[in-house]
Design a protein around this motif. Structure first.
Motif, PDB file in Angstrom:
ATOM      1  N   ARG A   1       7.967  -7.620   3.440  1.00  0.00           N
ATOM      2  CA  ARG A   1       9.058  -6.634   3.469  1.00  0.00           C
ATOM      3  C   ARG A   1       9.394  -6.113   2.064  1.00  0.00           C
ATOM      4  NH1 ARG A   1      12.101  -6.297   8.194  1.00  0.00           N
ATOM      5  NH2 ARG A   1      11.573  -7.841   9.794  1.00  0.00           N
ATOM      6  N   GLY A   2       9.053  -6.889   1.062  1.00  0.00           N
ATOM      7  CA  GLY A   2       9.409  -6.519  -0.296  1.00  0.00           C
ATOM      8  C   GLY A   2       8.322  -5.789  -1.069  1.00  0.00           C
ATOM      9  N   ILE A   3       7.203  -5.455  -0.407  1.00  0.00           N
ATOM     10  CA  ILE A   3       6.100  -4.810  -1.137  1.00  0.00           C
ATOM     11  C   ILE A   3       5.841  -3.395  -0.614  1.00  0.00           C
ATOM     12  CG2 ILE A   3       5.005  -6.988  -1.800  1.00  0.00           C
ATOM     13  CD1 ILE A   3       2.944  -6.478   0.448  1.00  0.00           C
ATOM     14  N   LYS A   4       6.927  -2.710  -0.261  1.00  0.00           N
ATOM     15  CA  LYS A   4       6.802  -1.355   0.298  1.00  0.00           C
ATOM     16  C   LYS A   4       6.006  -0.426  -0.606  1.00  0.00           C
ATOM     17  CE  LYS A   4       9.544   2.481   2.135  1.00  0.00           C
ATOM     18  NZ  LYS A   4      10.908   3.004   2.390  1.00  0.00           N
ATOM     19  N   SER A   5       6.258  -0.469  -1.900  1.00  0.00           N
ATOM     20  CA  SER A   5       5.545   0.424  -2.821  1.00  0.00           C
ATOM     21  C   SER A   5       4.056   0.111  -2.858  1.00  0.00           C
ATOM     22  CB  SER A   5       6.134   0.331  -4.230  1.00  0.00           C
ATOM     23  OG  SER A   5       6.025  -0.988  -4.741  1.00  0.00           O
TER      24      SER A   5
ATOM     25  N   VAL B   1      -1.571   2.513  -0.864  1.00  0.00           N
ATOM     26  CA  VAL B   1      -2.864   2.586  -0.176  1.00  0.00           C
ATOM     27  C   VAL B   1      -2.750   3.261   1.189  1.00  0.00           C
ATOM     28  CG1 VAL B   1      -3.873   0.621  -1.390  1.00  0.00           C
ATOM     29  CG2 VAL B   1      -2.598   0.218   0.705  1.00  0.00           C
ATOM     30  N   GLY B   2      -1.614   3.943   1.440  1.00  0.00           N
ATOM     31  CA  GLY B   2      -1.546   4.784   2.628  1.00  0.00           C
ATOM     32  C   GLY B   2      -0.823   4.237   3.833  1.00  0.00           C
ATOM     33  N   TRP B   3      -0.001   3.199   3.643  1.00  0.00           N
ATOM     34  CA  TRP B   3       0.836   2.697   4.735  1.00  0.00           C
ATOM     35  C   TRP B   3       2.287   3.060   4.422  1.00  0.00           C
ATOM     36  CZ3 TRP B   3      -1.798   0.806   8.778  1.00  0.00           C
ATOM     37  CH2 TRP B   3      -3.077   0.303   8.558  1.00  0.00           C
ATOM     38  N   TYR B   4       3.014   3.566   5.418  1.00  0.00           N
ATOM     39  CA  TYR B   4       4.371   4.032   5.164  1.00  0.00           C
ATOM     40  C   TYR B   4       5.361   3.366   6.115  1.00  0.00           C
ATOM     41  CZ  TYR B   4       1.812   7.431   2.441  1.00  0.00           C
ATOM     42  OH  TYR B   4       0.973   8.010   1.515  1.00  0.00           O
ATOM     43  N   PRO B   5       5.922   2.214   5.704  1.00  0.00           N
ATOM     44  CA  PRO B   5       6.872   1.488   6.556  1.00  0.00           C
ATOM     45  C   PRO B   5       8.156   2.290   6.763  1.00  0.00           C
ATOM     46  CG  PRO B   5       6.037   0.093   4.789  1.00  0.00           C
ATOM     47  CD  PRO B   5       5.654   1.501   4.450  1.00  0.00           C
ATOM     48  N   VAL B   6       8.390   2.686   7.991  1.00  0.00           N
ATOM     49  CA  VAL B   6       9.625   3.373   8.356  1.00  0.00           C
ATOM     50  C   VAL B   6      10.173   2.668   9.591  1.00  0.00           C
ATOM     51  CG1 VAL B   6       9.252   5.616   7.269  1.00  0.00           C
ATOM     52  CG2 VAL B   6       8.117   5.122   9.412  1.00  0.00           C
ATOM     53  N   ASP B   7      10.759   3.383  10.536  1.00  0.00           N
ATOM     54  CA  ASP B   7      11.251   2.700  11.720  1.00  0.00           C
ATOM     55  C   ASP B   7      10.082   2.229  12.578  1.00  0.00           C
ATOM     56  OD1 ASP B   7      10.964   4.767  14.215  1.00  0.00           O
ATOM     57  OD2 ASP B   7      11.362   5.835  12.344  1.00  0.00           O
TER      58      ASP B   7
ATOM     59  N   GLU C   1       8.941   2.495  15.566  1.00  0.00           N
ATOM     60  CA  GLU C   1       8.163   3.305  16.500  1.00  0.00           C
ATOM     61  C   GLU C   1       7.505   4.527  15.859  1.00  0.00           C
ATOM     62  OE1 GLU C   1      10.402   4.229  19.977  1.00  0.00           O
ATOM     63  OE2 GLU C   1      10.503   2.136  20.622  1.00  0.00           O
ATOM     64  N   SER C   2       7.720   4.739  14.576  1.00  0.00           N
ATOM     65  CA  SER C   2       7.158   5.914  13.910  1.00  0.00           C
ATOM     66  C   SER C   2       5.648   5.801  13.739  1.00  0.00           C
ATOM     67  CB  SER C   2       7.808   6.092  12.537  1.00  0.00           C
ATOM     68  OG  SER C   2       7.166   7.126  11.813  1.00  0.00           O
ATOM     69  N   THR C   3       4.961   6.936  13.897  1.00  0.00           N
ATOM     70  CA  THR C   3       3.518   6.966  13.653  1.00  0.00           C
ATOM     71  C   THR C   3       3.198   7.066  12.163  1.00  0.00           C
ATOM     72  OG1 THR C   3       3.500   9.376  13.917  1.00  0.00           O
ATOM     73  CG2 THR C   3       3.001   8.043  15.873  1.00  0.00           C
ATOM     74  N   ARG C   4       4.200   7.314  11.331  1.00  0.00           N
ATOM     75  CA  ARG C   4       3.949   7.509   9.903  1.00  0.00           C
ATOM     76  C   ARG C   4       3.429   6.247   9.212  1.00  0.00           C
ATOM     77  NH1 ARG C   4       4.645  11.622   7.191  1.00  0.00           N
ATOM     78  NH2 ARG C   4       4.984  10.460   5.257  1.00  0.00           N
ATOM     79  N   TRP C   5       3.642   5.094   9.830  1.00  0.00           N
ATOM     80  CA  TRP C   5       3.035   3.873   9.309  1.00  0.00           C
ATOM     81  C   TRP C   5       1.548   4.115   9.016  1.00  0.00           C
ATOM     82  CZ3 TRP C   5       4.845  -1.186   8.539  1.00  0.00           C
ATOM     83  CH2 TRP C   5       6.160  -1.431   8.946  1.00  0.00           C
ATOM     84  N   TRP C   6       0.898   4.778   9.952  1.00  0.00           N
ATOM     85  CA  TRP C   6      -0.560   4.931   9.916  1.00  0.00           C
ATOM     86  C   TRP C   6      -0.942   6.126   9.033  1.00  0.00           C
ATOM     87  CZ3 TRP C   6      -4.465   1.894  11.776  1.00  0.00           C
ATOM     88  CH2 TRP C   6      -5.738   2.455  11.886  1.00  0.00           C
ATOM     89  N   GLY C   7      -0.964   5.905   7.731  1.00  0.00           N
ATOM     90  CA  GLY C   7      -1.426   6.932   6.819  1.00  0.00           C
ATOM     91  C   GLY C   7      -0.613   8.208   6.817  1.00  0.00           C
ATOM     92  N   GLY C   8       0.646   8.138   7.242  1.00  0.00           N
ATOM     93  CA  GLY C   8       1.475   9.326   7.290  1.00  0.00           C
ATOM     94  C   GLY C   8       1.215  10.207   8.498  1.00  0.00           C
ATOM     95  N   ALA C   9       0.570   9.661   9.522  1.00  0.00           N
ATOM     96  CA  ALA C   9       0.280  10.443  10.731  1.00  0.00           C
ATOM     97  C   ALA C   9       1.574  10.967  11.338  1.00  0.00           C
ATOM     98  CB  ALA C   9      -0.471   9.585  11.744  1.00  0.00           C
ATOM     99  N   GLU C  10       1.550  12.218  11.773  1.00  0.00           N
ATOM    100  CA  GLU C  10       2.754  12.850  12.302  1.00  0.00           C
ATOM    101  C   GLU C  10       2.896  12.680  13.816  1.00  0.00           C
ATOM    102  OE1 GLU C  10       2.412  16.862  10.949  1.00  0.00           O
ATOM    103  OE2 GLU C  10       2.847  16.346   8.854  1.00  0.00           O
ATOM    104  N   THR C  11       1.817  12.345  14.492  1.00  0.00           N
ATOM    105  CA  THR C  11       1.841  12.208  15.951  1.00  0.00           C
ATOM    106  C   THR C  11       0.904  11.090  16.393  1.00  0.00           C
ATOM    107  OG1 THR C  11      -0.017  13.732  16.268  1.00  0.00           O
ATOM    108  CG2 THR C  11       2.221  14.704  16.222  1.00  0.00           C
ATOM    109  N   PRO C  12       1.082  10.579  17.613  1.00  0.00           N
ATOM    110  CA  PRO C  12       0.120   9.611  18.150  1.00  0.00           C
ATOM    111  C   PRO C  12      -1.297  10.177  18.197  1.00  0.00           C
ATOM    112  CG  PRO C  12       2.124   9.610  19.469  1.00  0.00           C
ATOM    113  CD  PRO C  12       2.234  10.766  18.520  1.00  0.00           C
ATOM    114  N   ASP C  13      -1.427  11.467  18.472  1.00  0.00           N
ATOM    115  CA  ASP C  13      -2.752  12.101  18.500  1.00  0.00           C
ATOM    116  C   ASP C  13      -3.453  11.929  17.160  1.00  0.00           C
ATOM    117  OD1 ASP C  13      -0.936  13.337  20.453  1.00  0.00           O
ATOM    118  OD2 ASP C  13      -2.595  14.673  20.929  1.00  0.00           O
TER     119      ASP C  13
END
Length: 230
Positions: free
Chosen positions: A13-17, A22-28, A30-42
């Motif tokens: 939890r403490g290594i967000k930066s 390397v392309g992971w974006y911890p947000v809420d 259910e967000s798809t943005r975790w996955w490389g900033g993907a904007e949608t499930p597609d």
């Protein structure tokens, strides 16, 4: 063991930066943005195929190209000509094979009624594993990051990091590792995404196969392997 796992998750939890680097974006959760900033499930599904044996920076460039052309949805991919798609995704490895596989996957998802219907299927994993080019790690990644289904992908980084940190070794079998870690890690969507993102990040940056950078690793105080080298 449970206390160590809890401390491990708190460290993650403490290594967000580190994750974002390397392309992971911890947000809420259910967000798809975790996955490389993907904007949608597609976009998660599309890039899950493209990233196989290809660097993420290349995939990001290709995804931006797909977005500009309106080819970043399952529907648009299903209607695309594979040869044209192969030209669009130039830069990824095995682009002709991946273009054909993406079109087939998109068409098969469309046939069953789209992603919402896929999410509701009781045999989502079996459906995905029956698609050409979708292995167990890719299937679990799609389920977790695109469909928000609680399942833990197992990568080579997962095995290396957890075997060194916790001293566990369920063998080489994918499902043995999956069962072992899902028993250890709290069953929570955010936590599963965090764990997967973190072990890949640490595996790439610090927990190298040879000459691991233990002294710089965020897990050095928890890791049995690192402590054994001191």
């Amino acid at each position: 063991m449970n206390e160590t796992v809890n401390r491990l998750i708190e460290t993650f939890r403490g290594i967000k930066s580190e994750l974002e680097s390397v392309g992971w974006y911890p947000v809420d959760a259910e967000s798809t943005r975790w996955w490389g900033g993907a904007e949608t499930p597609d976009e998660v599904i599309i890039t899950a195929i493209l990233v196989q044996q290809t660097r993420w920076d290349v995939v990001h460039e290709v995804l931006n190209r797909l977005r500009k052309l309106g080819l970043n949805t399952i529907e648009s991919i299903a209607n695309a000509d594979p040869n044209y798609l192969a030209e669009v995704i130039k830069g990824v490895n095995y682009r002709f094979t991946k273009a054909q596989r993406l079109v087939k996957l998109a068409r098969n998802i469309t046939v069953i009624g789209g992603l919402e219907r896929l999410r509701l299927k009781g045999d989502v994993r079996d459906f995905l594993l029956n698609q050409e080019g979708v292995g167990r790690e890719t299937a679990d990644s799609i389920m977790l990051f695109a469909l928000n289904i609680l399942t833990l992908p197992i990568s080579q980084y997962t095995k290396r990091v957890f075997s060194r940190v916790l001293g566990i070794n369920p063998g080489n079998d994918y499902d043995s590792w999956k069962r072992t870690l899902e028993d250890l890690i709290p069953r929570d969507l955010y936590t599963y995404k965090l764990v997967h993102a973190s072990v890949i990040t640490i595996g790439k940056k610090y927990c190298l196969p040879d000459n691991p950078l233990c002294d710089k690793c965020p897990l050095r105080d928890l890791c049995l392997y690192a402590n054994g080298r001191r």
